[in-house]
Structure formats: C-alpha cells, structure tokens
Design a protein around this motif. Structure first.
Motif, short mmCIF file in Angstrom:
data_model
loop_
_atom_site.label_atom_id
_atom_site.label_comp_id
_atom_site.label_asym_id
_atom_site.label_seq_id
_atom_site.Cartn_x
_atom_site.Cartn_y
_atom_site.Cartn_z
N LEU A 40 13.26 5.04 8.30
CA LEU A 40 11.70 4.69 7.83
C LEU A 40 10.99 5.85 8.78
CD1 LEU A 40 11.26 1.04 8.08
CD2 LEU A 40 11.92 2.34 6.33
N SER A 41 10.20 6.75 8.22
CA SER A 41 9.32 7.48 9.06
C SER A 41 7.99 7.44 8.98
CB SER A 41 9.68 9.13 8.46
OG SER A 41 11.22 9.12 8.75
N VAL A 86 -2.13 8.31 8.23
CA VAL A 86 -0.64 7.80 8.60
C VAL A 86 0.08 7.93 7.34
CG1 VAL A 86 1.15 6.55 9.61
CG2 VAL A 86 -1.35 6.53 10.52
N ILE A 87 1.18 8.72 7.16
CA ILE A 87 1.68 8.81 5.88
C ILE A 87 3.25 8.13 6.01
CG2 ILE A 87 2.61 10.38 4.24
CD1 ILE A 87 0.49 12.45 4.93
N PRO A 88 3.62 7.18 5.12
CA PRO A 88 4.74 6.62 5.27
C PRO A 88 5.88 7.29 4.37
CG PRO A 88 3.49 5.16 3.87
CD PRO A 88 2.73 6.29 4.32
N PHE A 135 6.74 -0.36 3.78
CA PHE A 135 6.44 -0.97 5.26
C PHE A 135 5.02 -0.51 5.66
CE2 PHE A 135 8.27 3.18 5.51
CZ PHE A 135 7.71 3.86 6.51
N THR A 136 4.56 -1.58 6.54
CA THR A 136 3.10 -1.28 6.77
C THR A 136 3.03 -1.57 8.46
OG1 THR A 136 2.84 -3.59 6.54
CG2 THR A 136 2.28 -2.23 4.83
N ARG A 147 4.50 -5.35 7.87
CA ARG A 147 5.75 -5.52 7.25
C ARG A 147 6.53 -4.46 7.66
NH1 ARG A 147 7.31 -5.81 0.51
NH2 ARG A 147 9.54 -5.44 0.96
N SER A 148 7.85 -4.90 8.11
CA SER A 148 8.68 -3.81 8.83
C SER A 148 9.90 -3.47 7.98
CB SER A 148 9.25 -4.60 10.27
OG SER A 148 10.22 -5.70 9.87
#
Length: 294
Positions: A17-18, A28-30, A167-168, A186-187
C-alpha cells in the motif's frame, strides 16, 4: 475454474500500500502494487518498477526537504516568486511532481529493520528480502511450475493482485505539512483476480522471457502471480501492452442519446505481459534463494 486455485495462492500474495502527494497539493493519492512470497525466509518477488519506487521513496522526499530548506531563506525576499521558480528548476519540481511516497507492507512480517532489493539486469523483476523480523505473517509459499512445456497457447491462467485501492487509513496533516498513516479508517484493500489465455511467448536473445495474456494486467496487479487451476505459478504480472487493431473510425456520424453526432475511435487490444517462470527461478538460483517447484 480458479476458485480453489485462488484460495491456494492468496495466503502468500500480499499488497504493497502506498500514499502519494504531489507538489503544490495537499491531496493524498492512494495506490497499490503486489508481491508474493517464495519461501519462509521473508523473500518475495515483485516487479522491478515496483521495487524501484520503494527504493526511491526516501530520495524523493529528501529532494523536497532540500528545496524547502533553501526556500526558507527567501521567504521574506521581495523576489520570492522568481527565487522559488529558480529553486523549482534546480530541484526539478513541477505541478505534477511527486514529493512524498509512504509505503506499508500489509500482513507480511511483524517488523523489519532492513529491506534488501535485488534487481534483475534486463527484465521487470526484483526480489525483496525483509530482515530483522521476528515472525512471518503469510501462511504459505509459492510453488513454481517445473515443466515449462505446459506453457502453451490457449492455456487458461489467472492473475491475482490489488488493482483497486480501497484503504482509507491515511490523511494530510496540516500541522506537519505532510501525509501520514493513521489508525482510523480501512487498513486493507480487496484482492482482484483476472483470467485469460496465453496468446504468445516473448523472446529476447534466443531465450523465452515473457508470457503474453489475452487480457490486460490491471494497475496494482504488477508483481502478482500468474497461475493455473492448481495454483502453480507460471509467471508474474509485469505490464500491459496496447496493440492497435486497425479498426479505426474517423469523424463518423452516429446517433448518441437520440442526437446525431460525429465520433472518432481508434481501438486497441490490451494484453498482459508477464515475466516467464523460468526467468524468475533462474534469478532466484543466482541469488541462492530457496524456492519450491511442483
């Protein structure tokens, strides 16, 4: 067809995850990518381009911090705008430049003090070795195909990875002017399989190095395994190639939502590019890294 295979493969496939921040933005860009473990010593396989991003994360941020350090001296300068533009050119910063990447390795090891990266000299392949851990948190290891004569046109295979980040557990911290992981939200993020058939094999210097699939590899599946109905690993998803079909339409009049309009269309076939299992095994042998065959 791949229900049982996915259950066999999933225990050793893990997401990376990044979170990403661009210059001049607090958004913030997941993002996600994939790796899979090959033995009980916390050794995983992924794409070279994925591993390079992990390695470069710190240097990208250090470049931005040096920029901020120099800019601080000019904050009261009447020519701040010009000075800042000069610094942006010096540090190669533009509006869409990435200035911060933070990564998490979910359910891989309990902790680590060091990560060693091994990069294949010619292919999009890397090995990641976690060190300083107490316990591994994956439940199985990849089993690679022993007999490469089974890799033939028309064989159905599947890929597994994490192309859709859901994820959040992150935020922008205005007090620190930085992005960060949080304990809220959420992980995890859902796995996603995609199947297809082998269309062609790719060769370089008289050696088979890649497997082409009839369906694309999705973004975020890079580094994920390519496997058969038994969960045996045939390769690793690397990239997607766009083949121009030649069925082009230019300025044609059609009816869209009840109205005449003119459209153009240039269709492409998106095919998946995977690193061949023999290349992966050969690289692991060169590093004296244990792996399993079946």
């Amino acid at each position: 067809m791949f229900v049982e295979a996915i259950e066999r493969v999933d225990p050793f496939v893990r997401p990376i995850l990044s979170i990403v921040r661009r210059y001049g933005s607090s958004e913030v860009i997941p993002a996600c990518s994939t790796m899979f473990f090959v033995n009980e010593q916390a050794c995983a396989v992924t794409c070279k381009h994925v591993a390079e991003q992990l390695v470069n994360s710190d240097s990208i941020y250090q470049n931005y911090l040096r920029f901020l350090g120099e800019r601080r001296a000019f904050l009261r300068d009447r020519n701040l705008a010009r000075r800042q533009e000069e610094l942006e050119q010096k540090y190669n910063l533009r509006q869409q430049s990435i200035i911060r990447i933070r990564n998490q390795f979910v359910n891989s090891v309990d902790q680590f003090t060091e990560i060693t990266y091994h990069f294949h000299p010619t292919q999009d392949l890397a090995v990641v070795q976690f060190k300083g851990y107490n316990q591994i948190k994956y439940n199985a290891c990849a089993v690679f195909l022993r007999d490469n004569s089974r890799i033939k046109q028309g064989r159905s295979l599947c890929r597994l990875g994490y192309p859709f980040p859901e994820f959040t557990n992150y935020r922008y911290n205005p007090d620190l002017d930085d992005i960060e992981w949080t304990t809220e939200g959420r992980s995890n993020t859902p796995r996603f399989p995609i199947d297809g058939i082998i269309t062609r094999l790719r060769a370089e210097n008289n050696e088979i190095v890649g497997i082409e699939m009839s369906t694309p590899g999705l973004r975020g599946q890079s580094g994920g395994p390519l496997f058969d109905t038994n969960g045996i690993i045939f390769g690793m998803q690397s990239s997607t190639r766009h083949l121009h079909l030649g069925f082009d339409i230019e300025d044609r009049e059609v009816i869209v939502n009840g109205r005449q309009t003119r459209v153009s269309n240039y269709p492409f076939l998106n095919v998946g590019q995977c690193v061949h299992v023999d290349i992966i095994k050969k690289f692991l042998r060169s590093l004296n890294i244990k792996y399993y065959e079946g």
